[in-house]
Design an enzyme around this catalytic site. Structure first.
Site, short mmCIF file in Angstrom:
data_model
loop_
_atom_site.label_atom_id
_atom_site.label_comp_id
_atom_site.label_asym_id
_atom_site.label_seq_id
_atom_site.Cartn_x
_atom_site.Cartn_y
_atom_site.Cartn_z
CG ASN A 24 22.49 -17.04 34.82
OD1 ASN A 24 22.46 -16.22 33.89
ND2 ASN A 24 23.61 -17.61 35.22
NE ARG A 109 25.76 -13.94 35.70
CZ ARG A 109 26.43 -14.45 34.68
NH1 ARG A 109 25.87 -15.34 33.89
NH2 ARG A 109 27.66 -14.07 34.44
CG HIS A 198 33.44 -14.11 36.59
ND1 HIS A 198 34.65 -14.33 35.98
CD2 HIS A 198 32.54 -14.84 35.89
CE1 HIS A 198 34.50 -15.14 34.95
NE2 HIS A 198 33.22 -15.46 34.87
NE ARG A 259 34.70 -14.31 26.91
CZ ARG A 259 34.05 -14.58 28.04
NH1 ARG A 259 34.69 -14.68 29.19
NH2 ARG A 259 32.75 -14.74 28.01
CD GLU A 402 28.85 -17.09 39.53
OE1 GLU A 402 29.12 -18.24 39.12
OE2 GLU A 402 28.96 -16.08 38.83
#
Ligand code: ADP
Length: 419
Positions: A24, A109, A198, A259, A402
């Protein structure tokens, strides 16, 4: 170039190779895990951070065969190539070198796969070009992902390198959910639509939730709430995503650590015209200085809860705004799905913050939703139900993974079986 589930013909690894390295790659970091797919066990994991600075750091944890002590290197690591070389050295020191015939694939990823990639994909020049073409819609993430891929390809050009896209799981969204209600020609010319992110986590968690209920993914409708520092919700109908809260970028949807999530787009015009802010300044405001941190100065839910316990009103208001948005999405996705079998909480906040789960579900008995206080307070790393037996809809805590999902999808592709 549509995502393929075909075998990586011609590049398939030897039959006995069972390891997958998951990478990743961020702009200044690389996270990695090496897994053995015979039993999905982890052999090693680690992180290189602050790449390109004087204070780079590599932390490597051996996990196979009883594990070993964590090892740390500090000092300048110039670029991603140097980072991956250092990772390869650490793995080799554990007898897990990247030149091993045991290595079946490297799974990467990749944040943005646009509309073209709906499945894990063997990376070739055309795939690299398409990931590059998507840089304008993922300016922070795709360039870093590409650097990681190119570096790994240089290291093992003979090995299948697989891209697993954050957006892939959401490509099944119907147009009614994926399109913004703006001028179609303008939207299409600039590829403006809702992609969602996601996706690897939403795919994994929705499947694990079905497993927890003793059902096949096709049989269940699940609302997945991925609440980490970034946060997103998805509506998954019979194993397929039909709506998700993030959009063109990860800014849309839930209130997140830094955010804003949903906001009237006219706020941006207002900030420009009235506050004289530049586009870049507004970008930073909404992505980095909003959400929980903007509301109360903290983005860690543990700290926010501690402040609430001390009577801090700003922290309480931030929590209430966070929960209000979350409940709106649960209600919206209930309506989108029609029938809901489970609501699944995952990621840092979802897996750990019992008060968030309790507040998100409180008072929704009419929808068949309830949380059992005792079950909710249990701390565990296992997937578990937290709803009382009488509840019509299961409420679950399902730890996301993940890396395992990327490894599983990559391995399935090189072995030519469905993940
Ligand atoms: P990301 O992958 O998006 O960086 P994570 O899924 O790791 O984020 O989640 C990180 C967040 O999880 C932290 O910012 C914090 O708010 C929350 N978190 C982690 N542990 C706990 C805990 N024990 N209790 C409450 N919140 C927690």
């Amino acid at each position: 170039m549509t995502g393929t589930t075909a075998t990586a013909t011609g590049t398939a690894a030897g039959d006995t190779a069972s390891r997958v390295l998951v990478l990743n790659s961020g702009s200044s970091s690389v996270k990695y895990q090496l897994l053995d797919m015979r039993d999905s066990s982890r052999l090693a994991a680690g992180l290189v951070e602050r790449i390109g600075e004087q204070t780079s750091r590599l932390v490597h944890t051996p996990l196979g065969g009883g594990g070993g002590d964590k090892r740390e290197r500090t000092g300048p690591i110039a670029d991603h190539a140097a980072a991956l070389k250092a990772v390869a050295e650490e793995l080799a020191a554990d007898g897990l070198g990247l030149d091993s015939p045991e290595l079946a694939a490297i799974g990467h990823r990749v944040v943005h796969g646009g509309l073209r990639f709906s499945a894990p994909t063997v990376i070739d020049d055309a795939v690299l070009a398409e990931i590059e073409r998507l840089v304008p819609v993922a300016p922070l993430h795709n360039p870093a992902n590409l650097t990681g891929i190119r570096t790994a390809m240089d290291l093992r050009p003979d090995l299948p390198q697989i891209a697993v896209f954050d957006t892939a799981f959401h490509t099944t969204m119907p147009e009614s959910a994926a399109r913004y209600a703006i001028d179609v020609e303008t939207a299409d010319a600039h590829r403006i639509r809702r992609y969602g992110f996601h996706g690897t986590s939403h795919a994994y968690v929705s499947r694990e939730t079905a497993k927890l209920l003793g059902k096949a993914p096709e049989e269940v409708n699940v609302i997945v709430l991925h609440l980490g520092n970034g946060a997103s919700a998805s509506a998954v109908k019979g194993g397929r995503c039909v709506d998700t809260s993030m959009g063109l970028t990860p800014l849309e949807g839930l209130v997140m650590g830094t955010r804003s999530g949903d906001i009237d787009p006219a706020v941006t015009f207002h900030l420009k015209r009235v506050a004289g802010m530049s586009t870049d300044e507004i970008d930073v405001l909404l992505n980095k200085r909003s959400g929980l941190v903007g509301l109360c100065g903290d983005n860690d839910m543990r700290e926010i809860r501690r402040r609430i316990d001390e009577g801090d009103e700003r922290a309480l208001l931030a929590f209430d705004i966070y929960i209000h948005r979350l409940r709106k999405y649960i209600g919206a996705y209930y309506a989108v799905l029609g029938r809901v079998d489970a609501v699944a909480f995952t990621a840092g906040v979802g897996e750990n913050a019992a008060p968030v789960r309790e507040a998100a579900i409180a008072g929704l008995e009419e929808l068949g939703l309830a949380v059992d206080a005792d079950l909710n307070s249990v701390r565990s790393e296992k997937a578990r139900l937290i709803s009382p037996e009488y509840a019509r809809v299961a409420v679950a805590v399902v730890p996301t993974d993940e890396e395992l999902e990327i490894a599983t999808q990559s391995y399935a592709l090189v072995r030519g079986v469905n993940a």
